[in-house]
Design a protein around this motif. Structure first.
Motif, PDB file in Angstrom:
ATOM      1  N   ASP A  57       8.671   7.117  16.049  1.00  0.00           N
ATOM      2  CA  ASP A  57       9.297   7.651  17.258  1.00  0.00           C
ATOM      3  C   ASP A  57       8.942   8.131  19.198  1.00  0.00           C
ATOM      4  O   ASP A  57       9.720   8.223  19.689  1.00  0.00           O
ATOM      5  N   ARG A  58       7.920   7.052  19.181  1.00  0.00           N
ATOM      6  CA  ARG A  58       7.856   6.789  20.199  1.00  0.00           C
ATOM      7  C   ARG A  58       8.521   5.642  21.225  1.00  0.00           C
ATOM      8  O   ARG A  58       8.988   4.726  20.532  1.00  0.00           O
ATOM      9  N   VAL A  59       9.000   6.752  23.054  1.00  0.00           N
ATOM     10  CA  VAL A  59       9.800   5.500  23.206  1.00  0.00           C
ATOM     11  C   VAL A  59       9.135   5.113  24.488  1.00  0.00           C
ATOM     12  O   VAL A  59       8.412   6.064  25.044  1.00  0.00           O
ATOM     13  N   LEU A  80       7.452  15.403  27.169  1.00  0.00           N
ATOM     14  CA  LEU A  80       7.749  14.879  25.744  1.00  0.00           C
ATOM     15  C   LEU A  80       8.506  14.378  26.185  1.00  0.00           C
ATOM     16  O   LEU A  80      10.017  13.412  25.440  1.00  0.00           O
ATOM     17  N   GLN A  81       9.027  13.292  27.222  1.00  0.00           N
ATOM     18  CA  GLN A  81       9.514  12.525  27.423  1.00  0.00           C
ATOM     19  C   GLN A  81       9.629  11.007  26.296  1.00  0.00           C
ATOM     20  O   GLN A  81      10.398   9.933  26.376  1.00  0.00           O
ATOM     21  N   HIS A  82       8.538  10.598  26.419  1.00  0.00           N
ATOM     22  CA  HIS A  82       8.216   9.697  25.219  1.00  0.00           C
ATOM     23  C   HIS A  82       8.423   9.862  23.972  1.00  0.00           C
ATOM     24  O   HIS A  82       8.141   9.467  23.016  1.00  0.00           O
ATOM     25  N   GLN A  83       9.207  10.624  23.428  1.00  0.00           N
ATOM     26  CA  GLN A  83       9.961  10.909  21.540  1.00  0.00           C
ATOM     27  C   GLN A  83      11.207  11.027  21.842  1.00  0.00           C
ATOM     28  O   GLN A  83      12.054  11.070  22.521  1.00  0.00           O
ATOM     29  N   TYR A  88      12.371  14.236  19.219  1.00  0.00           N
ATOM     30  CA  TYR A  88      12.611  15.263  20.174  1.00  0.00           C
ATOM     31  C   TYR A  88      13.658  16.951  19.977  1.00  0.00           C
ATOM     32  O   TYR A  88      13.223  17.752  20.006  1.00  0.00           O
ATOM     33  N   ARG A  89      14.390  16.614  19.622  1.00  0.00           N
ATOM     34  CA  ARG A  89      15.467  17.737  19.093  1.00  0.00           C
ATOM     35  C   ARG A  89      14.740  18.722  18.492  1.00  0.00           C
ATOM     36  O   ARG A  89      15.440  19.611  17.738  1.00  0.00           O
TER      37      ARG A  89
END
Length: 419
Positions: A57-59, A80-83, A88-89
């Motif tokens: 799930d890492r972006v 949590l910008q990296h999810q 995230y939702r």
């Protein structure tokens, strides 16, 4: 300081990854479930050093100021910008579900309502004087260190474009050594800046700030510790069809897009009520929308906010009667006899919730209630009181007003069944 390799199994309530170790739980910022990471441990605190095996799930985060891998990183605003979006939702909606389950509340929790990047209209910066001028940015997580911001992916385009102007003004304002709050509201016809500082201004400093503000085209108004220093044009917000001039530094919803969703939910639920009371009304986010169809009584402890609401209602055309009352609902809640006049009620308290007030509401005959909160934990407590008093929770809607943070807005709709 020691190095360890950890496997992250879940996210905590603040968005930090959690690893289970023989010594107990370890919280690691900027990690996700499924990550295998190398961390530095110092007195029980973990700092991410490297991601050895990334979570599926890492972006890539969209902001250059996010995460420990960037210079001047970790501004503390986002968690949590990296999810990836779906995970995230699910996590953010899960915060609301978990809060309700902790109170044994069986209610339908809707899908998370999203807000887009670049739609945050209210931003609170931190600023402080340095040898090279003022630094303007956000406090690093769990720190008083201010991280300089060159861009903010959640803030509105107008706020981002005005960052050079805001830094110049912060430099002019920073006459004391202490850090201060630099609140910016993207309103019409320009930015409304409210400064909250632990130092005072001398008259020459006041004049310099006024002169500097006059030269910045994006700024409509600037206030210092609640005193308006210069107002080129009165800032305006639209609450439904009604134009409001908010007081300096007054509370408004952080995102206009989120406010529209919240307004639609509240008005859709209470719109057929002949008389509605709006508790913790602020400047009229809900009261002025509801007044299109209902007689509204707005109750608020903040005098300037209540005055703004009253002035807006008096200027507007086509509204039902709007009355206002300045009242501290924590010290003096509306009593049972007072609530008998209303068929609908909305409350939107601070993060502490409205425990004392909902005790009286739970015993009332008010037919429909809209409960609004930015704190699922205190909202769940208040809903439990209402449900034990005989109300039924019809729906709970989480709204991602605070994008990529651990905060979530919630609107719960309740009804007292016919006996």
């Amino acid at each position: 300081m020691s190095a360890q390799t950890l496997e992250i199994t879940r996210l905590g309530g603040q968005g930090d990854g959690i690893a289970d170790t023989p010594a107990g739980q370890v919280f690691v910022p900027f990690t996700l479930p499924g990550d295998v990471v190398n961390v530095a441990m110092d007195k029980g605190r973990a700092t991410l050093m490297a991601v050895l095996e990334p979570s599926p799930d890492r972006v890539t985060p969209p902001c250059p100021h996010f995460g420990p891998d960037f210079e001047n990183a970790g501004c503390g605003g986002c968690a949590l910008q990296h999810q990836a979006d779906e995970a995230y939702r699910a996590w953010k909606r899960g915060l609301v579900v978990a809060a309700l389950e902790s109170r044994n509340i069986d209610a339908k929790v809707g899908a998370l309502v999203s807000t887009a990047p670049g739609t945050r209209r209210r931003v609170v910066f931190a600023a402080r004087r340095t040898d090279k001028g003022a630094i303007l940015g956000f406090n690093k997580a769990s720190s008083h260190q201010i991280v300089k911001i060159e861009t903010c992916v959640i803030a509105s385009p107008r706020i981002n474009q005005a960052l050079p102007e805001l830094r110049r003004l912060a430099t002019t304002v920073a006459v004391g050594k202490e850090a201060f709050r630099f609140s910016v509201l993207d309103a019409l016809p320009g930015l409304d800046i409210a400064i909250d500082a632990p130092f005072k201004l001398k008259e020459p400093e006041r004049l310099r700030i006024i002169s500097a503000t006059r030269a910045e085209p994006s700024v409509a108004r600037l206030s210092f510790n609640d005193e308006i220093l210069i107002e080129k044009q009165p800032p305006e917000l639209n609450f439904g069809s009604v134009v409001v001039n908010p007081p300096p530094g007054g509370f408004v919803q952080a995102s206009n897009a989120a406010e529209l969703v919240m307004g639609d939910l509240v008005c859709g639920h209470l719109g057929k009520s002949k008389r509605v009371v709006d508790l913790f009304s602020g400047s009229g986010t809900f009261a002025l929308r509801l007044a299109q169809n209902s007689h509204v009584h707005a109750v608020e402890a903040d005098g300037p906010a209540l005055n703004a609401l009253d002035r807006a209602a008096r200027r507007a055309h086509g509204l039902k009667p709007v009355t206002v009352e300045k009242r501290d609902l924590f010290r003096r809640p509306l009593m049972l006899a007072e609530l008998k006049a209303y068929q609908g009620l909305v409350f939107d308290p601070p993060r502490a919730g409205a425990e004392v007030q909902v005790g009286d509401i739970a015993r009332s005959t008010v037919k429909r209630i809209a409960a609004v909160s930015c704190n699922p934990t205190t909202l769940a407590r208040d809903l439990e009181i209402l449900i034990k008093g005989g109300y039924k929770a019809l729906s709970v809607t989480p709204i991602d007003q605070f994008l990529w943070s651990s905060h979530v807005e919630v609107v719960a709709l309740l009804e007292r069944p016919k006996r």
